[in-house]
Design an enzyme around this catalytic site. Structure first.
Site, PDB file in Angstrom:
ATOM      1  CB  CYS A  52       3.365  19.328 -41.447  1.00  0.00           C
ATOM      2  SG  CYS A  52       2.707  20.193 -40.000  1.00  0.00           S
ATOM      3  CG  HIS A 102       9.367  27.280 -40.211  1.00  0.00           C
ATOM      4  ND1 HIS A 102       8.192  26.606 -40.409  1.00  0.00           N
ATOM      5  CD2 HIS A 102       9.195  28.513 -40.773  1.00  0.00           C
ATOM      6  CE1 HIS A 102       7.336  27.401 -41.056  1.00  0.00           C
ATOM      7  NE2 HIS A 102       7.913  28.548 -41.279  1.00  0.00           N
ATOM      8  CD  GLU A 136       6.278  32.466 -39.959  1.00  0.00           C
ATOM      9  OE1 GLU A 136       5.666  31.461 -40.316  1.00  0.00           O
ATOM     10  OE2 GLU A 136       5.833  33.282 -39.128  1.00  0.00           O
ATOM     11  CB  CYS A 154       9.618  22.468 -36.501  1.00  0.00           C
ATOM     12  SG  CYS A 154       8.782  23.893 -37.266  1.00  0.00           S
ATOM     13  CG  ASP A 156       4.263  22.422 -43.816  1.00  0.00           C
ATOM     14  OD1 ASP A 156       3.915  22.019 -42.686  1.00  0.00           O
ATOM     15  OD2 ASP A 156       5.075  23.350 -43.966  1.00  0.00           O
ATOM     16  CB  SER A 157       0.591  23.981 -41.253  1.00  0.00           C
ATOM     17  OG  SER A 157       1.920  24.284 -40.918  1.00  0.00           O
TER      18      SER A 157
END
Lengths: 281, 281
Positions: free
Chosen positions: A91, A204, A170, A202, A28-29
Site C-alpha cells: 500500500c 489500484h 471500484e 497506488c 494493504d488498506s
C-alpha cells in the site's frame, strides 16, 4: 447428521497448520494489494503467505499520517502474531507514512512499495523528468519525491494526486469516456512538462494502465506492485522445501467482507487461496 | 511567563461547562453531516450541540451492515457519555443500517435522515414515480424503498447508487464537464422512467444540487439534511432559556483531522463553533 463434512474440514485444518512454514505477511488498506500477493505467489511458489486487507477502515489515502501509522502498526502486529517472517507493505499510503515506524518496531524485514518503484523509475527514465501519481495522502507525504531525490538529486519530479482513479476503478469504469476525461484532467500537465516516466503510486492504478497508455502513449508507466514483488524475491530468506514442494499456502484476512466487493472474486481468481476469513483487529 | 493565557482559557472552560445545557448529539461518518448541524443551529438557536464525525474510518458507504452498526454504536455511546439528550443520525448509510439498533440500545430519542426525507418525498411527488440516490451501501440496504412502501405501497421507486458523487464533491469538481457526464450516466435512466421527485440520500449530494438541476430541470430534488433538521425541531424537548438566551454552544469532534479537509473550513464558516477537537473512540 452429516458428520463427515466438519470432520474432514477439521482434518484439513490440522494438516494445513502442520505444514505451515513461516509465512510472508502482506498488507494493504483494502483489496488492491492482492495484485502484489498474486505477483509474489508467481515469483515465490514455495513460500506461504498471509494477507490482511483493512477493508473496515479503508481507504487510508485521505487520512492523517498519525492515523495511517496507528492502523499500520495494528495490522503489522496481527501479521507478526501470525508468525510472519517478513512484512510487505502493499500500500503506497501506508509505505509513505509508516514504513520507518514499522521497521523500528519489528525485528522482521519490512519492505514497502516505494523504494522498489523508485529503483525501476531511475532505470527507465531517459530525460530525467519523472512523474509520481497517487492518493492525496501519498502525494502530500512527498515520500516518493524524497526517495527519488536521495538517489538522484538532479532529477525533476512532478507529483500529482489523482483521487478519482480509485473510485473509477471500484465502479468498474475502466475505459469509459468519463475515465479518459479524468485521465486527461490529471495527467495532461505532466505531459506538457515532458515527463517521460510515471510511477503508478497506488495499487489500484495498474488497472487503468492500458487506458492511460492509450491516452498518453509516450509515457513509460512503472507498476510498483510488480517491482515490490521482485524486491521481496531478491531479499527473502527462502523457506526450506517441505515434503510437498510447491504446496504453498495463502490465507487472506479482511477486516470487513461485503457482497459489494465487485473486484474481490476477479482479484482472487486463479490465485488458489486456501482460506478467506473476516477478522477484527 | 505568560500565565494569563492558560488561566483565562481555564476560566472560559469552567464557564462553558457551567452553562452547558444537555446538548443534541449529531453524527456522521465524516464532514457531510455538518450541513445538518448548520440547519439545526439555524432552526434551534437556543440548543447546544455536540457533533462527531468519524473521519478516521470514513466512508461508511461501502462497508457492511455489521461494521456500520458497530461504528454507529461506538459513536452514539460517545455522544451519550457527553450527555446528549437526543441523537441525530446525519448520515444516510448509518441511518439505513443502524437506526433501529440505536433506538433499541439507548433511552434518548434517535432520529435518522430517512423518515423525514421520505415524508417530504411523498408530499412533493405528483406522478408517484420516485427516485432514491445514495451510496452503494444505502441503496443496497433498500431502507428508503422500505420506508416509502410502508407509507405508500403503490408508489414506484427507482433506486440508483451513485458512488462517484462523493469523490467528485471532495475533489471540488462541482460543475465540471466530467461531473455533468457522471450525473447523466447515473440519472438518465431515472429520467427515462419519468421519475418526478428524487431524494438526495447522502449528505454530500446537496452540494451537487444546482448542477443536477441544470442537467435535469424536471426533477424535484429533496434535501434530507433540511428535512431531518425540521423533524428534530418538531420533536425536540426544548432546553430552558438560560441566563444568556441565544448563547448556545456547538462542539465538533472528529476522529481524524488532516490538513487535506478542503471542505472543513467552508462547512464551518459562519457556524460559530465553540470548539473543534480530535478524539479517539
Amino acid at each position: 447428521m452429516r458428520s463427515t463434512t466438519p470432520l474432514s474440514w477439521a482434518r484439513r485444518l490440522v494438516e494445513a497448520t502442520a505444514t505451515l512454514k513461516r509465512p510472508i505477511g502482506v498488507f494493504d488498506s483494502g483489496l488492491g494489494g492482492l495484485t502484489v500477493l498474486r505477483e509474489l505467489r508467481r515469483l515465490l511458489p514455495n513460500e506461504d503467505f498471509i494477507y490482511l486487507g483493512d477493508t473496515a477502515r479503508l481507504p487510508y489515502g485521505a487520512k492523517s499520517r498519525r492515523i495511517v501509522q496507528r492502523y499500520s502498526m495494528e495490522v503489522a502486529e496481527f501479521l507478526i502474531q501470525h508468525n510472519a517472517k517478513q512484512i510487505v507493505i502493499a500500500c503506497n499510503t501506508a509505505t509513505a507514512h509508516a514504513e520507518a515506524v514499522l521497521r523500528e518496531a519489528f525485528d522482521v524485514p519490512v519492505i514497502g512499495v516505494i523504494e522498489p518503484g523508485v529503483r525501476a523509475l531511475l532505470q527507465q527514465t531517459r530525460n530525467g523528468r519523472i512523474g509520481v501519481i497517487g492518493t492525496r495522502s501519498t502525494i502530500k507525504s512527498a515520500a516518493y519525491t524524497a526517495a527519488i531525490k536521495r538517489q538522484a538529486p538532479d532529477l525533476q519530479v512532478f507529483a500529482r494526486a489523482c483521487p478519482l482513479f480509485v473510485p473509477l476503478v471500484e465502479e468498474g469504469w475502466i475505459d469509459k469516456r468519463i475515465t479518459r476525461l479524468v485521465i486527461q484532467e490529471y495527467l495532461s500537465e505532466l505531459h506538457r512538462e515532458e515527463v517521460d516516466t510515471i510511477v503508478l503510486g497506488c495499487t489500484h492504478y495498474p488497472l487503468l494502465k492500458t487506458t492511460i497508455q492509450q491516452e498518453f502513449p509516450d509515457f513509460t508507466l512503472i507498476d510498483s506492485s510488480f517491482e515490490v514483488a521482485r524486491a521481496v524475491q531478491a531479499a527473502v530468506d527462502p523457506s526450506p522445501t517441505g515434503d510437498k514442494p510447491g504446496a504453498s499456502q495463502a490465507v487472506v484476512y479482511l477486516t470487513d467482507i461485503t457482497d459489494q466487493m465487485n473486484h474481490l472474486e476477479t482479484l482472487l481468481t486463479g490465485m488458489n487461496i486456501d482460506r478467506l476469513e473476516e477478522t477484527r483487529l
